[in-house]
Design an enzyme around this catalytic site. Structure first.
Site, mmCIF file in Angstrom:
data_model
loop_
_atom_site.group_PDB
_atom_site.id
_atom_site.type_symbol
_atom_site.label_atom_id
_atom_site.label_comp_id
_atom_site.label_asym_id
_atom_site.label_seq_id
_atom_site.Cartn_x
_atom_site.Cartn_y
_atom_site.Cartn_z
ATOM 1 N N TYR A 111 0.709 -1.521 -0.342
ATOM 2 C CA TYR A 111 -0.401 -0.143 0.083
ATOM 3 C C TYR A 111 0.889 1.253 0.277
ATOM 4 O O TYR A 111 1.741 1.642 0.260
ATOM 5 C CB TYR A 111 -1.086 -0.625 0.967
ATOM 6 C CG TYR A 111 -1.934 1.125 0.879
ATOM 7 C CD1 TYR A 111 -2.547 1.278 0.139
ATOM 8 C CD2 TYR A 111 -1.724 2.032 2.847
ATOM 9 C CE1 TYR A 111 -2.582 3.200 1.013
ATOM 10 C CE2 TYR A 111 -2.199 2.873 3.374
ATOM 11 C CZ TYR A 111 -2.877 3.856 2.044
ATOM 12 O OH TYR A 111 -3.197 4.533 2.550
ATOM 13 N N LYS A 208 -12.167 -0.349 6.202
ATOM 14 C CA LYS A 208 -12.472 -0.955 5.269
ATOM 15 C C LYS A 208 -13.807 -2.050 5.106
ATOM 16 O O LYS A 208 -14.780 -1.619 5.952
ATOM 17 C CB LYS A 208 -11.578 -1.084 4.228
ATOM 18 C CG LYS A 208 -10.424 -0.476 3.547
ATOM 19 C CD LYS A 208 -9.667 0.196 4.242
ATOM 20 C CE LYS A 208 -9.117 1.274 3.310
ATOM 21 N NZ LYS A 208 -7.744 2.100 4.096
#
Length: 402
Positions: A111, A208
């Site tokens: 990421y 998320k």
């Protein structure tokens, strides 16, 4: 509730008794910043760690404590820690474990903010960062040494869906005394429990799937109780101050109650969309663990209950076409993040992984035409229809004379 209960049952009931809270079915929200001591001795014992209890919400809070117990049982870990964000979880853990002169071995794909933290934070602090292709277990074996303190990876990796063999890499790391930290955000504990496969610490951007509704930013960390306690008091309390607010903990507790149901729907729809994308002429490659064409399907089968809801795919027209797709969609939202009820799409080269240089993206397996798609809870036919009209529009523009 015993840990032998099923996943969904634990996500709803674990560690909470309504009759201990005046019969409230939903756990109460504790917004107090500080807590009263029964006596001076009781306060002293709590500060010394000799007595359990809450005394200040920067360290612990009844609402966040319940969330920590829930995520620990879902991940098969001894203890959990709630933090303000996924990056808060990453930085608190690594600041606690690592010292100048240590080595951290990590996968070549990360990421963007994790990559930036390692480069701008840890490397400047004197930690050696070594990137390895962790899809090759032998490459990991060749890279580890007595200086290796942490082996860190995501699986599936953001954004290109590369998988890492958790059990295989953990076995290698432990031969040199290194700790294994796994970012389990994409899979969630519903699909994968890295602790049971040998990992030492597991973290999530709870923003998320765990929250699931796009209304909270939060992070979670699980592992051995002793180490989680150290990260709480060092990495979180003293070094980062990355403390989760009780209100955010309440939102994630709510999200966990439907996690199993949502992941079933997410995964089912994602498989349909990935299969459809694979047949489109302007899509050169689809990366989804549920497809027969996925190169690492054997690992997916071993360590994932289902193939997940994240899809990555390559556009034939590279960077320009990847960006162009964003502007031709109407149902699917152009947004970063993932795991929401809404389907979200983004172009890593110009968005989440723009912190990489073009050369770094190429070296780390992130192509210029790569698109990341988070499948939401809409009807599959509607998601496919939106993608279809967008791809037709792009193809028509490409075919039109200059």
């Amino acid at each position: 509730m015993k840990n032998t209960a099923g996943f969904a049952t634990r996500a709803i009931h674990h560690a909470y008794d309504p009759m201990s809270h005046e019969g409230a079915l939903t756990p109460p929200l504790h917004l107090s910043s500080t807590f009263v001591f029964e006596t001076a001795d009781a306060g002293a014992e709590m500060f010394a760690g000799a007595r359990e209890g809450h005394f200040y919400s920067r360290i612990s809070n009844p609402t966040t404590d319940l969330l920590e117990q829930r995520i620990a049982t879902l991940e098969g870990a001894e203890a959990g820690l709630a933090l303000a964000s996924g990056m808060g979880a990453i930085s608190a853990a690594l600041w606690t474990i690592l010292s100048p002169g240590d080595e951290l071995i990590t996968d070549k794909t990360l990421y963007g903010c994790t990559f930036a933290f390692m480069r701008h934070g840890l490397a400047k602090w004197g930690v050696t960062i070594t990137h390895v292709d962790m899809t090759d277990v032998q490459a990991v074996s060749a890279a580890v040494s007595d200086k290796t303190k942490v082996v860190y990876f995501e699986t599936p990796a953001n954004p290109n869906m590369r998988l890492v063999d958790i059990a295989g890499v953990s076995e290698i790391a432990h031969t040199v005394g290194a700790q294994v930290i796994v970012d389990n955000t994409y899979a969630t504990p519903y699909l994968t429990q890295p602790i049971t496969l040998g990992a030492d610490l597991v973290l999530h951007s709870a923003t998320k799937y765990l929250g699931g509704h796009g209304d909270v930013v939060a992070g979670l960390l699980v592992g051995r109780a002793e180490q989680i306690a150290e990260i709480r008091l060092v990495g979180m309390k003293d070094m980062t101050g990355s403390v989760m607010a009780p209100f955010n903990a309440m939102l994630i507790l709510r999200g966990l109650k439907t996690l199993a149901l949502r992941m079933e729907r997410h995964c089912s729809t994602a498989h349909q969309v990935a299969t459809w994308l694979e047949a489109q002429p302007v899509v050169s490659k689809v990366y989804y663990p549920g497809l027969e064409s996925f190169a690492q399907q054997d690992i997916a089968t071993r360590q994932m209950v289902k193939p997940g809801a994240m899809i990555a795919f390559e556009m034939t027209g590279g960077y320009a076409m990847g960006k162009a797709l964003m502007d031709h969609l109407s149902l699917i939202m152009r947004a970063v993040s993932l795991g929401d009820a809404e389907s979200l799409i983004q172009h890593p080269a110009s968005m989440t992984h723009s912190t990489y240089t073009p050369q770094e993206r190429a070296a780390h397996g992130i192509s210029e035409g790569l698109v990341r798609l988070s499948i939401g809870l809409e009807d599959a036919d509607d998601i496919i229809a939106d993608l279809g009209q967008a791809l037709v529009a792009i193809a028509d523009k490409q075919a039109a004379p200059a």
